[in-house]
Design an enzyme around this catalytic site. Structure first.
Site, short mmCIF file in Angstrom:
data_model
loop_
_atom_site.label_atom_id
_atom_site.label_comp_id
_atom_site.label_asym_id
_atom_site.label_seq_id
_atom_site.Cartn_x
_atom_site.Cartn_y
_atom_site.Cartn_z
N HIS A 70 -4.59 1.57 7.20
CA HIS A 70 -3.12 1.85 7.01
C HIS A 70 -2.59 2.14 8.21
CE1 HIS A 70 -4.48 2.90 2.56
NE2 HIS A 70 -3.89 1.56 2.80
N GLU A 79 0.81 -1.22 -0.01
CA GLU A 79 -0.01 -0.06 0.06
C GLU A 79 0.83 1.21 0.02
OE1 GLU A 79 -3.72 0.04 0.42
OE2 GLU A 79 -3.61 -1.96 -0.21
N CYS A 88 -2.88 11.16 3.71
CA CYS A 88 -3.18 10.35 2.55
C CYS A 88 -3.04 11.00 1.42
CB CYS A 88 -4.74 9.82 2.62
SG CYS A 88 -5.25 8.94 3.99
N1 LIG Z 1 -4.73 6.18 4.56
C1 LIG Z 1 -4.31 6.27 3.45
N2 LIG Z 1 -2.97 6.60 3.23
N3 LIG Z 1 -5.14 6.43 2.27
C2 LIG Z 1 -6.42 6.34 2.49
C3 LIG Z 1 -7.10 5.60 1.38
C4 LIG Z 1 -8.52 5.72 1.34
C5 LIG Z 1 -9.14 4.94 0.54
N4 LIG Z 1 -10.56 5.19 0.36
C6 LIG Z 1 -11.38 4.34 -0.87
O1 LIG Z 1 -10.82 3.88 -1.65
C7 LIG Z 1 -12.83 4.42 -0.80
C8 LIG Z 1 -13.50 4.64 -2.06
C9 LIG Z 1 -15.07 4.59 -1.91
O2 LIG Z 1 -15.53 3.89 -1.07
O3 LIG Z 1 -15.70 5.06 -2.86
C10 LIG Z 1 -8.80 3.19 0.71
O4 LIG Z 1 -9.53 2.76 1.54
O5 LIG Z 1 -7.64 2.72 0.26
#
Ligand SMILES: N=C(N)NCCC[C@H](NC(=O)CCC(=O)O)C(=O)O
Length: 448
Positions: free
Chosen positions: A250, A174, A371
């Site tokens: 994460h 990730e 993020c």
């Molecule tokens: N913590 C970090 N670095 N990044 C956050 C990522 C959020 C992302 N949300 C989403 O992909 C949600 C999309 C949706 O539900 O439409 C994920 O879960 O991968």
């Protein structure tokens, strides 16, 4: 030579929507099906980029991706013209259309893992695009991510790019969301800290029971090998499986590091004392003085950390050596978190100031300030080798806000995703964007 930590923020794409796609990410699941506002989302992100630039930080921008991803839908058997592919998917498999429309590439902390040149064997800055293979909607990001990073950091004398790891859960990667780096100065050799959620090949490691551990130990080790990091310059640590089961999908939802400081929740890791001692020893061998701030669970519960995104903050070093914490508005509206932060800045420790940003559109999908940015530590020569088109300036900020206002919708619901017009709007906007950011042809519609 001077060195910098440059924050490249993901520009939110025109299809930003709430698809409920990320099992294990509490915000994504609870805001599923709400109407989104892509225009507001992009402007909120640009506001943060401008604020950092105005404070004197070097700020960059990372382009969004082409969505809907018609190629991904074709690979799943939908055929015909692009419009037919979209309409057939909408009729037969709406969840696949929603996934192929996600603007999730905005969370560029997941785009790649980056090792600065001071840490790597060949003295170049290394990038490994993250395979993000835990979720289909994110697993389709890395080919374009690689092309965009290649167009931003093109000079092979300074930059080395690695393709994403094999696309299986055993190498689930990730990116920088599970990686941080400690150092005395950005240009000096540091200690890279890789945090994994489980081991794929060694069943002695514990694992979460309810939600997936997206990052494996074996993926983290592979990235460290690809980047040519030395054993003295890396620490691997396991995330506490119980916090993953509470929504910490994460590590950057429960810890953030910068310079010589790790700011983390008491329950973030397994074997915390041993891990802190290793970080301390390895950084000391590089001339640094490792420090940590552990936030006690009786002041901020894991649930409050997940809701407020206290640790998904940007920890930035200022010219006077003190640090600034960039937090989302949700921290101010949580009384326990806000009280903790008041005490933290008053205590005379390294973190002296907190600045609050409204990032609600991204937060509702589980993406906070950290993020939204990919950190790249660069020395002056390397910074000069970066494509200048992606470095934020007052002029670029104005151009991008005008571009967003011209091309983005201010409301998007699931039913809108079936509209083939949305694809055309997205392609028109991105074609213009590649000219603004001087990226050349990076999108499937530009190269196929
Ligand atoms: N913590 C970090 N670095 N990044 C956050 C990522 C959020 C992302 N949300 C989403 O992909 C949600 C999309 C949706 O539900 O439409 C994920 O879960 O991968």
């Amino acid at each position: 030579m001077k060195s910098f930590e440059v924050n490249f923020d993901g520009l939110v794409g025109p299809t930003h929507n709430y698809g409920g796609l990320s099992f294990g990410n509490v915000a994504s699941q609870s805001n599923s099906q709400q109407a989104s506002n892509p225009k507001e989302a992009a402007l909120q992100g640009l506001e943060k980029m401008k604020a950092l630039m105005d404070m004197g930080f070097v700020q960059g921008v990372l382009a969004p991706q082409e969505r809907p991803d018609v190629g991904a839908l074709r690979s799943l058997g939908f055929s015909g013209t692009d419009a037919q592919v979209i309409q057939r998917a909408a009729k037969e498999a709406m969840p696949l259309l929603v996934a192929s429309c996600s603007a999730s590439s905005m969370w560029v902390a997941n785009a790649a893992t980056v090792s600065p040149s001071a840490d790597t064997a060949d003295g170049r800055v290394h990038f490994t695009a993250a395979n993000l293979n835990c979720k289909f909607h994110r697993s389709i990001e890395h080919p374009t991510t690689s092309r965009v990073l290649g167009a931003m950091f093109a000079d092979q004398q300074h930059f080395a790019h690695h393709a994403a790891l094999p696309a299986v859960a055993q190498f689930g990667d990730e990116g920088a969301a599970n990686h941080t780096r400690f150092c005395r100065e950005y240009g000096e050799a540091g200690v890279e800290f890789f945090v994994y959620g489980r081991s794929a090949f060694d069943s002695r490691y514990p694992a979460p029971q309810k939600y997936p551990a997206r990052q494996t130990l074996e993926a983290s080790q592979a990235v460290a090998r690809l980047h040519g990091l030395s054993e003295e310059g890396v620490v691997f640590a396991q995330q506490n499986p119980s916090v993953i089961d509470q929504g910490v999908f994460h590590n950057d939802v429960i810890a953030v590091g910068n310079g010589e400081l790790l700011f983390h929740h008491q329950d973030a890791f397994l074997n915390t004392e041993q891990m802190l001692a290793e970080l301390h020893g390895k950084l000391a061998a590089r001339g640094g003085n490792f420090q940590s701030i552990s936030v006690p669970r009786d002041q901020v519960a894991v649930e409050d950390a997940v809701r407020s995104y206290l640790f998904n903050s940007q920890l930035l070093s200022r010219a006077d050596g003190s640090m600034l914490l960039i937090v989302p508005e949700e921290c101010r509206s949580n009384p326990r978190v806000w009280q903790y932060l008041q005490g933290l800045t008053a205590a005379g420790g390294p973190i002296r100031e907190v600045k609050v940003f409204d990032l609600k559109q991204s937060m509702q999908n589980g993406g906070g300030p950290a993020c939204l940015r990919l950190r790249v530590a660069l020395n002056e020569t390397e910074l000069a080798a970066v494509n200048p088109g992606v470095i934020m300036t007052p002029g670029l900020y104005d151009t991008l806000t005008r571009w967003v206002s011209k091309h983005y919708r201010d409301a998007l619901r699931e039913s809108d995703l079936a509209d083939p017009q949305l694809l055309l709007e997205c392609r028109t906007a991105l074609d213009e964007l590649t000219q603004i950011l001087k990226l050349g042809a990076v999108y499937p519609f530009q190269i196929n």
